[in-house]
Structures are given as structure tokens and as C-alpha cells.
Scaffold this active site. Structure first.
Site, PDB file in Angstrom:
ATOM      1  N   CYS A 330       0.802  -1.398   0.027  1.00  0.00           N
ATOM      2  CA  CYS A 330       0.005   0.153  -0.084  1.00  0.00           C
ATOM      3  C   CYS A 330       0.829   1.229   0.150  1.00  0.00           C
ATOM      4  O   CYS A 330       1.499   1.511  -0.927  1.00  0.00           O
ATOM      5  CB  CYS A 330      -0.964  -0.167   1.269  1.00  0.00           C
ATOM      6  SG  CYS A 330      -2.621   1.002   1.017  1.00  0.00           S
ATOM      7  N   HIS A 427      -3.824  -5.928   1.034  1.00  0.00           N
ATOM      8  CA  HIS A 427      -3.364  -6.296   2.420  1.00  0.00           C
ATOM      9  C   HIS A 427      -3.825  -7.673   2.818  1.00  0.00           C
ATOM     10  O   HIS A 427      -4.566  -8.275   2.031  1.00  0.00           O
ATOM     11  CB  HIS A 427      -4.139  -5.330   3.356  1.00  0.00           C
ATOM     12  CG  HIS A 427      -3.356  -3.954   3.433  1.00  0.00           C
ATOM     13  ND1 HIS A 427      -2.358  -3.460   4.015  1.00  0.00           N
ATOM     14  CD2 HIS A 427      -3.848  -2.688   2.962  1.00  0.00           C
ATOM     15  CE1 HIS A 427      -2.137  -2.170   3.774  1.00  0.00           C
ATOM     16  NE2 HIS A 427      -3.087  -1.602   3.267  1.00  0.00           N
TER      17      HIS A 427
END
Length: 483
Positions: A330, A427
Site C-alpha cells: 500500500c 493487504h
């Protein structure tokens, strides 16, 4: 008939989240339909829900403990700090803007309505609602407009159990002092207390426990010894982000100021062959690391500046020359690229900065946040995996042609031509046993962990721990029927 009770702390980080998770599992095992609830949470560790929003990671763990799918009603207000004085405000799962601390104080009274709406809707689905407070009700300077502790308890008619943390010392003053500073009507909402995180012989605190009972008039629900396996569960607070000593394969993680969604590290920390080293500011990245993992960030541009200020960019270049591996997730993925642009000033003033230049990609911050639970596939092995996406930026560039994951039919992530440097927005990768085993094999390490089973066993052990050391029958009797 739905019953409810609220767990508040005599201070921050007394273990409220862990206690609620354990209580949720304990009462679920007793046959009750349990739901967790936290009106206001402050955390950059978030979870994506099936209804397409985001909540604090702790509430997602509590939902798992209760055998429920996480839902935005479990945490209707989530604050995600972006600076020392400002935070992104999430209401019922959706970003509504960024507010400074003073502005948020003025906004709080308007948030009580959505908080109560979520609470009532959630309550209609449960036999027992376990409510978690935030911080401490002893912060009486924050009482006006409060929605997190006594303000919510008053609005919802909820009784309170106060928890003190003996590991920090001064627990008698914590509990007795809380009663002393509260307004009488707030103190009257507290029906009992418990002491958490005791190390050693519990009987040595018998006199102290009696002193609290005598001075407050509240019954004790017990003294809970330190739960040693707590580290096996996903952490909520950055204060819980610590190194774990395991085997010879070392993963170094720079501790950035706005690190987010660092529960990506928990499955790795649980692996016997893996050492996860959290590298604090002012400390060089270790020269013997096999992997440098740059985790998510709530303020990517600011954290990138801090990364450079610590000299970690130089350390990372040396790590790559030693043929080490790099993974950015991310915000960490965004940092690995050639540039990050924020034309709308989402993270602060409009800006454009150079990235670390390790992947040939460019990121542009966008106002729309992508929130999704995603089923994916590891392209190299074909292993299926699941995870979640929670980000504002869009990343494009030549190295995206070397995607190493696939979400549905969409290529995901980017990779250097030698495959040692990778980035992704996904994630939760390492919570997938097959993927984690394949990835660690590329580092020369083996995997023996069944992560989901480990979490479930730990929640069961936590529930048994609380059954042994807390009077759960008394706690249930102190709960109230919802009005």
C-alpha cells in the site's frame, strides 16, 4: 431481550480491546449471540467490512471472536491520524473528511446521532452487546460532547465496568482516582471493576484489591493475569508494534510515524523460522535482513520524508546491492515508485515528490478511497488468496506490466525485472498459508504455521483465561436490558 455492558479503562492501553475479544468468545461459547461495539476508535489499523466500509481492526477481531462478520455498525466513528493535530474522519464506514483536533471537538455532538443509529441497529441482532470505551473517562476535560465513554453510556443507558492496568503501576490510584474525578452521575454508571495484566502471584494484591473495594464501593470482577499469547493476535495500537524473535530469516520493518494496517506483520511474527525486527527511527536497517518490508502508511508523503531523514533510503540501497528482497504494501508500494503526486492536497498541501525510484511506477492520490475485500491469485504459483484493499492512490507505470498478483482478472502490483523488489495494494497477503509458505520459500525459509487456526486457538485460550480469572456470571448480571 438484548443486554449490554460497557468496558471502560482507567487509562489508555489497559487492554480493553483484548478483554472485549476474550469476553465475546467466552459468552459466544456459552451460547449467546454476541456483538462488539465501539462508538469512536482512533487507529490507523483498519479492516474492510462486507458492507463496503472500514472499521478499527480491533472490532474486526472482536467480531471474529463472536463468530460474526465485521460490520460498519460495530465502529461507527473511526479516526485515522494523519498528523500530530489532524485525523481523517470515517463515519459509518465512509470517509467524510479530515479535521483538526479543535474542529473535531466541535463536530462530536453531531456524531452522536449516527453512533446511536448504528448501536440500535446492531443491538437488534444480538443477545449481548459488549461496548468498548476509548481512552479513559477520567479525562473529564473531554466530557462535554463525549461520544466515546460516559457520554455514550448516558445516551444509551449502558452500565460500565472499569478496568485498571496494574502492569503500569499505580492501579489503586487509577481506579479510585477515576471515581474521585467523575461527576456523580457518571460515577454511578460504574457497576464494578477489574484489574488487568497482573504478573506474578495474584494473591499478593489481595490487600490492594480490598482497598479499592472499600474506597469505591464497587465489586471486583477479578484480577486478570498477563495473557502471554496476546502477541499472536492482530494488534490494534501502534504501541503494540514490537519485534519478535524467531528463526534465522530476518524481516526488517521500518517504524514509520503513520504506519497503518501493520497487522500484515502478525502472521510473519507467528512463524517459528522468522524474526521480525521493527526498526525504530534513528536506527539503521539491519545489514543481515533477508527482506525489508515497508508497510502501509496513513500519510505516505510525510512518511517517505521521514524514511529519508532516517537514512533508510541509503540503507535500503545497500540492502538491494546485497541481493536482499524488498516488499512495499500500500503506502510502502507507493514509496517504492518514481513519484507520488497529491494534486488535490488529500494528505496536506498539494505536492509532488520523488519516490525511492526502485520500481518504475508513478502514483497519483485520488479523492475516492478504494475499499474492497478481494479474492486474488499468486500468478507464479497459482495459489489462491484473499485480502483487502484500502487506499486512495492509483499507481501506474511500466513495472505494472510485471504484476505478480491477479485480483479477479485484474493484474495487481508491480515487480522489478529481477523479481526482488515488489509492491502491491493488497493487504492480508500473509494471512494465507499457501501464499506465505511460497513467499518465505523464496527467502530460503520454511513455513509450518496454520494462521487462521492459530488465531482461533488463541481466542479460545483467551476466553478460557477470562473464565478462570473473571467473574463472568457477575459481569452478565451487571449488564442491563436495552431501553
Amino acid at each position: 431481550m438484548t443486554r449490554t455492558i460497557m468496558i471502560q479503562g482507567a487509562g489508555s492501553n489497559v487492554g480493553k480491546s483484548m478483554l472485549v475479544a476474550g469476553l465475546a468468545r467466552a459468552f459466544t461459547r456459552r451460547g449467546l449471540n454476541v456483538a462488539p461495539f465501539k462508538a469512536q476508535n482512533m487507529s490507523n489499523n483498519a479492516a474492510v467490512t462486507e458492507d463496503g466500509g472500514e472499521i478499527g481492526r480491533a472490532q474486526a477481531l472482536q467480531a471474529l471472536a463472536a463468530g460474526r462478520a465485521p460490520h460498519t455498525d460495530m465502529n461507527p466513528v473511526l479516526l485515522k491520524p494523519e498528523s500530530e493535530t489532524g485525523a481523517q474522519v470515517i463515519v459509518q464506514g465512509r470517509r467524510v473528511g479530515t479535521l483538526g483536533a479543535r474542529d473535531y471537538t466541535g463536530e462530536k455532538p453531531h456524531l452522536l446521532a449516527p453512533v446511536m443509529e448504528s448501536f440500535k441497529r446492531l443491538s437488534s441482532t444480538a443477545d449481548l452487546v459488549l461496548v468498548e470505551g476509548a481512552g479513559s473517562p477520567a479525562e473529564i476535560n473531554l466530557r462535554k460532547g463525549d461520544i466515546a465513554n460516559m457520554g455514550f453510556a448516558e445516551a444509551a443507558g449502558v452500565p460500565v465496568i472499569l478496568v485498571g492496568d496494574i502492569d503500569r503501576g499505580g492501579v489503586i490510584a487509577q481506579v479510585v482516582g477515576t471515581q474521585a474525578v467523575l461527576a456523580p452521575q457518571d460515577a454511578a454508571r460504574i457497576r464494578g471493576f477489574a484489574i488487568n495484566k497482573f504478573r506474578g502471584d495474584v494473591s499478593l494484591f489481595d490487600e490492594g484489591l480490598q482497598e479499592i473495594v472499600t474506597r469505591t464501593g464497587w465489586p471486583s470482577l477479578g484480577v486478570v493475569p498477563w495473557f502471554h499469547d496476546a502477541w499472536r493476535l492482530p494488534p490494534e495500537d501502534v504501541l503494540e508494534l514490537t519485534s519478535s524473535q524467531g528463526g534465522p530469516c530476518k524481516i526488517a520493518v521500518p517504524h514509520l510515524g503513520r504506519i497503518a494496517n501493520f497487522d500484515d506483520l502478525t502472521p510473519l511474527a507467528n512463524e517459528p523460522d522468522i524474526t521480525v525486527e521493527i526498526v525504530e527511527p534513528g536506527t539503521a536497517l539491519p545489514g543481515d535482513a533477508d527482506l525489508v518490508l515497508i508497510a502501509g502508511s496513513k500519510s505516505t508523503i510525510a512518511d517517505l520524508a521521514a524514511f529519508r531523514a532516517n537514512g533508510w533510503d541509503i540503507d535500503l540501497a545497500a540492502h538491494i546491492r546485497r541481493k536482499g528482497h524488498v516488499l512495499g504494501i500500500c503506502g510502502g508500494y507507493q514509496m517504492l515508485g518514481r513519484s507520488i503526486a497529491d494534486p488535490d492536497g488529500i494528505e496536506g498541501a498539494p505536492s509532488r515528490v520523488d519516490g525511492l525510484g526502485l520500481l518504475d511506477v508513478h502514483t497519483v492520490m485520488q479523492p475516492h478511497k478504494r475499499l474492497a475485500l478481494s479474492d486474488a491469485q499468486d500468478i507464479a504459483t497459482g495459489a489462491p488468496l484473499s485480502g483487502y484493499e484500502i487506499h486512495l492512490g492509483e499507481t501506474t507505470g511500466p513495472d505494472c506490466a510485471r504484476a505478480w498478483l491477479k485480483v479477479g482478472e485484474r493484474p495487481e502490483g508491480a515487480m522489478s525485472d529481477d523479481r526482488r523488489i515488489r509492491g502491491t495494494y493488497l493487504h492480508g497477503l500473509f494471512g494465507n498459508d499457501a501464499f506465505r509458505a511460497a513467499y518465505l520459500a523464496g527467502l530460503g525459509a520454511s513455513s509450518t504455521l496454520r494462521y487462521d487456526s492459530t488465531v482461533e486457538r488463541t481466542l479460545d485460550a483467551l476466553a478460557a483465561h477470562l473464565e478462570m480469572h473473571m467473574d463472568l456470571d457477575l459481569l452478565l448480571s451487571l449488564s442491563a436490558d436495552l431501553p
